[in-house]
Enzyme design. Structure first.
Site: not given
Length: 457
Positions: A223, A147, A63, A123, A154
């Site tokens: 974050k 993640e 999309a 985030k 990382i």
């Protein structure tokens, strides 16, 4: 003596004998740099992904706002659609890489309520609406994974959530914004000023045309809220994160740090506090002086790193590329395979581990250390006046460095001045701030040239 080394093998395929579906239908929302790389991996590495997830992962559509917009990866035209809701309705797993709050929040809610698991790298959305979405995922027994929302490639969130679930994390320090780390590293290693380092970061694509979210610390603050929520098993809102950026850092600050064996980094800091008021947490983002011997001081360029302190595990360091299409896509695909295996095997989705509600401590109550730069009159009694104010507020001086400033025109009546760099022992933020305010008002103080917090010494 013979030492036998284990041979690394791919995970055994998961048995799908009792699974009604032969494949999982995946909807991708957004096709920027990261989204395009995720689509490429789903198409090019299909066989490997089937072995590792236990089922075929079928990309049924992407999309986007504009179907014929240029992409960084060549993808089949028939995959693109502007009907995100229609695509979600046909999916078992939705990958959201649109960014921003809306329509991402609404579309993720649609996916969850329709029984689809969700993987996101958003985030900003999670920092503001995370608890709401975690709760919704739990109520619908689906997976919500993120993640890629912190530190790119990382693997940091799963280790905090899973590997350290039996430990107590006391502190997290992270370089979680590659743009600001690149800028500060350029200022330190090349002598460039802030404007020149920012311009170079923009030329290389590390910084956006409007770098505000990065240089003002907002990206790192989002974050930090996510890291703190997972680390301390409590909900941390974005407005509970104290945030300062790097736009005021000067070449003089960088040089003074170097002369003292220190380096300036923009750190996200989350820590568990225990004092007379009980257990609390503090989360903050600000430029920080670190000894060059500290592991985070060696993080150069646009790389990220997260330093974790836990009661039993001790000190742990996670380091790698914090941005970019391929590195971030790697984190997304890790979540995709994990979510797919959980769907294949059955059982409730794993979202987050908030189990308590630790109050947030105001930064004024946090104990920290300051480095204060002063321009003062070069006359008798100046140091005594300044030291007296520090002592009055209970802010003891650890080191003091004085440098005389030459007078450009000796024939003028200009009074000579000196530069002072004072590093304090740890004290409450409120005491240190009051000390600086009172010192600033002294007639012999011409200017407070910088105030930076110090960690690791």
């Amino acid at each position: 003596m013979t030492i036998c080394c284990p041979v690394t093998q791919e995970p055994e395929p998961v048995s799908t004998a009792n699974i009604a579906k032969n494949s999982l239908k995946i909807a991708l929302l957004g096709c920027g740099n990261v989204g395009a790389e995720v689509a490429r991996i789903l198409l090019d590495d299909a066989a490997m992904l089937t072995r590792r997830s236990g089922t075929d992962l079928e990309l049924i559509g992407i999309a986007v706002r504009t179907v014929d917009a240029p992409r960084t990866v060549e993808l089949p035209a028939e995959l693109f659609t502007t009907d995100a809701s229609g695509l979600i309705a046909r999916a078992d797993l939705v990958i959201e890489l649109m960014g921003g709050i809306e329509p991402a929040r609404t579309l993720i809610r649609e996916a969850i309520t329709q029984g689809a698991s969700v993987v996101t790298g958003n985030k900003a959305l999670l920092a503001v609406h995370g608890p709401e979405l975690y709760q919704l995922a739990s109520e619908n027994a689906v997976q919500l994974s993120y993640e890629a929302a912190v530190a790119g490639a990382i693997p940091i969130l799963r280790p905090i959530r899973d590997s350290l679930a039996g430990d107590t994390i006391t502190r997290v320090l992270g370089i979680v914004n590659g743009t600001t780390n690149y800028i500060l590293d350029q200022m330190d290693t090349t002598g460039a000023d802030f404007a020149a380092a920012l311009a170079e970061a923009q030329r290389l694509g590390y910084a956006e045309a409007d770098p505000t979210a990065d240089v003002q610390g907002h990206d790192a603050a989002a974050k930090a809220a996510i890291l703190a929520s997972l680390s301390f098993h409590t909900d941390v809102a974005l407005d509970q994160v104290h945030c300062e950026g790097i736009a005021e850092i000067t070449s003089a600050d960088i040089e003074a740090a170097r002369e003292s064996g220190l380096v300036i980094k923009l750190l996200a800091i989350a820590e568990r506090l225990q004092d007379e008021e009980g257990e609390r947490i503090n989360v903050r983002v600000h430029p920080t002086l670190l000894p060059r011997s500290h592991p985070l001081a060696a993080v150069h360029g646009a790389f990220n790193a997260v330093f974790v302190e836990a009661e039993n595990a001790g000190e742990l360091m996670f380091y790698g590329q914090g941005a970019g299409g391929r590195p971030t896509a790697s984190a997304v695909m890790g979540d995709v395979v994990s979510a797919a295996r959980r769907i294949v095997l059955g059982g409730p989705g794993r979202t987050e581990t908030a189990s308590g509600h630790l109050p947030a401590a105001d930064i004024k109550t946090v104990r920290t250390s300051y480095s204060v730069g002063l321009e003062v009159s070069d006359e008798a009694g100046v140091l005594a006046q300044i030291a007296g104010i520090f002592a009055h507020h209970g802010a003891s001086i650890e080191t003091l460095r004085q440098t005389l400033r030459p007078v450009s025109d000796p024939a003028s009546d200009t009074q000579p001045s000196a530069e002072l760099r004072i590093v304090t022992h740890r004290a409450s933020e409120s005491a240190l701030a009051a000390t600086v305010a009172e010192v600033r008002a002294l007639p012999v103080v011409k200017a407070v040239t910088s105030v930076l917090r110090v960690e690791g010494i």
